[in-house]
Every structure is written in C-alpha cells, then in structure tokens.
Write an enzyme that holds these catalytic residues in place. Structure first.
Site, PDB file in Angstrom:
ATOM      1  N   ASP A 141      14.301  38.664  34.581  1.00 20.44           N
ATOM      2  CA  ASP A 141      14.992  37.560  35.231  1.00 20.44           C
ATOM      3  C   ASP A 141      14.038  36.778  36.121  1.00 20.44           C
ATOM      4  O   ASP A 141      13.044  37.325  36.619  1.00 20.44           O
ATOM      5  CB  ASP A 141      16.158  38.094  36.073  1.00 20.44           C
ATOM      6  CG  ASP A 141      17.254  38.708  35.219  1.00 20.44           C
ATOM      7  OD1 ASP A 141      17.462  38.219  34.096  1.00 20.44           O
ATOM      8  OD2 ASP A 141      17.900  39.668  35.674  1.00 20.44           O
ATOM      9  N   TYR A 169      11.045  50.620  37.046  1.00 20.62           N
ATOM     10  CA  TYR A 169      11.194  49.537  38.015  1.00 20.62           C
ATOM     11  C   TYR A 169      11.183  50.083  39.439  1.00 20.62           C
ATOM     12  O   TYR A 169      11.546  51.243  39.677  1.00 20.62           O
ATOM     13  CB  TYR A 169      12.539  48.816  37.826  1.00 20.62           C
ATOM     14  CG  TYR A 169      12.770  48.193  36.475  1.00 20.62           C
ATOM     15  CD1 TYR A 169      12.509  46.842  36.263  1.00 20.62           C
ATOM     16  CD2 TYR A 169      13.278  48.941  35.416  1.00 20.62           C
ATOM     17  CE1 TYR A 169      12.755  46.253  35.019  1.00 20.62           C
ATOM     18  CE2 TYR A 169      13.516  48.359  34.174  1.00 20.62           C
ATOM     19  CZ  TYR A 169      13.254  47.014  33.990  1.00 20.62           C
ATOM     20  OH  TYR A 169      13.485  46.446  32.759  1.00 20.62           O
ATOM     21  N   ASP A 197      22.450  39.544  41.686  1.00 16.95           N
ATOM     22  CA  ASP A 197      21.140  39.419  42.321  1.00 16.95           C
ATOM     23  C   ASP A 197      21.168  38.263  43.315  1.00 16.95           C
ATOM     24  O   ASP A 197      22.247  37.756  43.666  1.00 16.95           O
ATOM     25  CB  ASP A 197      20.043  39.241  41.265  1.00 16.95           C
ATOM     26  CG  ASP A 197      20.298  38.032  40.352  1.00 16.95           C
ATOM     27  OD1 ASP A 197      20.870  37.023  40.816  1.00 16.95           O
ATOM     28  OD2 ASP A 197      19.928  38.091  39.166  1.00 16.95           O
ATOM     29  N   ARG A 216      20.354  45.386  37.677  1.00 20.69           N
ATOM     30  CA  ARG A 216      21.337  44.665  38.500  1.00 20.69           C
ATOM     31  C   ARG A 216      22.671  45.405  38.516  1.00 20.69           C
ATOM     32  O   ARG A 216      23.297  45.566  39.566  1.00 20.69           O
ATOM     33  CB  ARG A 216      21.556  43.258  37.943  1.00 20.69           C
ATOM     34  CG  ARG A 216      20.477  42.263  38.279  1.00 20.69           C
ATOM     35  CD  ARG A 216      20.817  40.913  37.683  1.00 20.69           C
ATOM     36  NE  ARG A 216      20.704  40.901  36.226  1.00 20.69           N
ATOM     37  CZ  ARG A 216      21.515  40.216  35.412  1.00 20.69           C
ATOM     38  NH1 ARG A 216      22.525  39.525  35.902  1.00 20.69           N
ATOM     39  NH2 ARG A 216      21.313  40.238  34.116  1.00 20.69           N
TER      40      ARG A 216
END
Length: 319
Positions: A50, A78, A92, A183
């Site tokens: 993203d 991540y 987000d 997310r």
C-alpha cells in the site's frame, strides 16, 4: 515547425531490482519510475505494498518476470505499528476516522490477545483491497459506498512478536503466509482488546528469502549515473537461490531447452538428495580452452522426480 525529440529505445534487461519502496508510492508507481530510470521494456512487481507502507518490493525485469509468481506465493515478514483507540475506513492512516475510544489495555492483556492470532487463523479481506468481484476491484465498490459480503480466508501467522508498547501504539513483527492482510490483523487485534485500532506504520522487511539488506531506494537509483544503474540489479537466479541446483552439460542442456524430460540417474549429473523443484544451469566449456573458466548459464526451473527424472518447468530465453 516544432522539433520533436527522438523516442528513447528501450533496451532488453534481465534481472531483479530489490527496492526499498518509499511512503507515498503505490507499488505500480514505484515500478513505473524504476522502469523509466532503467530504460527497460518489460517489468513487473511481486506483490502489492500500500502507498503508506514501505520496505521490500522486488521488481522483476525481462526474463525474471517468469519467476515473480514464486515471490507472490512466498511467506512475508513485516514490522507494524498498531494505533489503538481509532478505527478508519481503510484500516490504515489513509482512511477517514470511523470511531474513537479510550485505550486502557495493559501489556499483559495485549500479550494474551496476540497469542490468539498465532498459527492458522481466518481473516475477512478488507473492502479497500484489489481483490475482484465481478471483474471490479473491491476498493471501487468501497469508494462508491458499497459494502459487499466477503468470505473469511485461511491464512497462517507463523510469528507474531510483541516488540514495544507505548500507549496507544503497539509495535509488532509478523511473519505470515501469502494473502495475509496486516491491516486486518491490526484491526482484529484492536477489536479483540475492545478499543479498536488501525495501522499507523507498515514496513515489509522480508519476502521469501529476500531481505532489506540487499535493497536500494529510488533516490539511490536516480542518483546513480545512467550507464551504471543496471549494475544495481541482482541476477535472475537471485529469485531462485532457495532451490537446489542441477548443472547440465551442453548436450543435456539443449535437450532440456527443447522441453524434453531427462533421466539423469545414469548421466553422471550430481543430483540433490531429494525430489522437488530445482534451478537448472548449463555449464559450457569455452571452445576447449582449458585456461578459461567454464560459463554457467541459468536455463530455468524444473521438477526433479524419483529416479532422477528432470521435467522442465519455466525456461529462460537463451541466445
């Protein structure tokens, strides 16, 4: 009459650019800029990040695009900052705020909730995603104010590590299977704690066996003299280094490139200990010159079956 500058000829390029994607770029934006800077005709990225996210984004050029699917299907790691107490439309920082609430959770409560999200879990894909319904991405429905039913999907959280908590911000490290939405994971953790949450930061630190250690930035690529930029690319087989290798003679290599299945057990070829996917090379002697090192050339990937049977899979175009 105004003169027009000649169209720049794009030069074939094979390799992998390990990019540290910056904030504010979509994966496709980053790809377009890198493709332009490298003057390359054919390129693709290996999994969307993203715009608000940063980190490892392998960009494949030329023959390397044949192996991009392997990275799409790889596990990823991540580091994320989850902001408790605020939910947003996108999960987000890019979406409008939906709810706010007080945050009164302890590290012990957080640790207990994280334990529930390790291993095999179910996850409902977000509306703001590129998944398609009737040929249209879900985010187009979401932008039109339409919410569709989505089936929960099975994903695996291999690791969910508590790094730091400074209320209302929780920093975690996540290793997960393909198809996992961090997310959504952040939102679900916030919901389980009763305070809601969204992702404040997201940084991808590993894709398959590729890490940030080998990455460069778009600024570095841009600042490098044009004639030197291609030297920043990793070779095509950097995508395949986790697979065992098989090295063929010129004769066997020619048959392999014609798509023939080869039985290697009696050919004197060194084989891996077990069957499975392998990377295949040709070892060419330089016209019998013993003073010159033989040349190794990647031919592609194959499946090695029992009894040394080698079945071609994806082949590299060779001159």
């Amino acid at each position: 009459m105004a003169s027009t500058s000649p169209k720049k000829i794009r030069i074939p390029l094979n390799g992998v650019l390990l990019l540290d994607k910056p904030v504010g770029f979509s994966s496709n934006d980053a790809l377009i800029k890198a493709k332009r800077l490298l003057n390359a005709p054919k390129a693709g990225h290996t999994g969307t990040l993203d715009p608000f996210a940063t980190g490892v984004l392998p960009l494949c050029f030329g023959e390397a695009t044949k192996f991009s699917q392997d990275l799409l299907e790889s596990d990823k790691t991540y580091e994320a900052v989850i902001h408790f107490g605020i939910t947003t439309a996108t999960g987000d920082t890019e979406g409008e705020v939906l709810t706010t609430s007080e945050v009164n959770v302890t590290p012990e409560q957080i640790a207990a909730v994280l334990a529930r999200f390790r291993g095999d879990i179910k996850q409902i894909p977000p509306m703001y995603s590129a998944l398609k319904r009737d040929g249209k991405p879900l985010y187009e429905y979401a932008r039109a104010g339409i919410t569709l039913e989505r089936e929960a999907r099975d994903v695996t959280i291999h690791m969910l590590e508590f790094l730091d908590y400074q209320a209302p911000f929780l920093r975690v490290r996540v290793a997960c299977s393909k198809g996992t939405y961090i997310r959504v994971l952040g939102e679900d953790i916030g919901a389980a704690l009763g305070c809601g949450a969204h992702l404040q930061e997201l940084r991808r630190i590993q894709v398959g066996h590729l890490t940030l250690a080998g990455c460069i930035t778009l600024d570095t690529l841009s600042d490098t003299p044009e004639e030197e930029r291609r030297q920043l690319l990793a070779p095509v087989d950097s995508l395949l280094s986790s697979f065992p290798e098989i090295v063929l003679s010129d004769g066997l290599a020619q048959r392999f490139l014609q798509g023939q299945r080869l039985t290697l057990e009696k050919e004197g070829v060194k084989l891996p200990e077990s069957a499975g996917r392998v990377r295949v090379y040709r070892l060419s002697e330089m016209d019998g010159n013993t003073n010159v090192e033989p040349v190794r050339q990647l031919l592609g990937t194959a499946q090695l079956h029992d009894y040394g049977v080698l079945a071609p899979e994806r082949l590299i175009a060779t001159a």
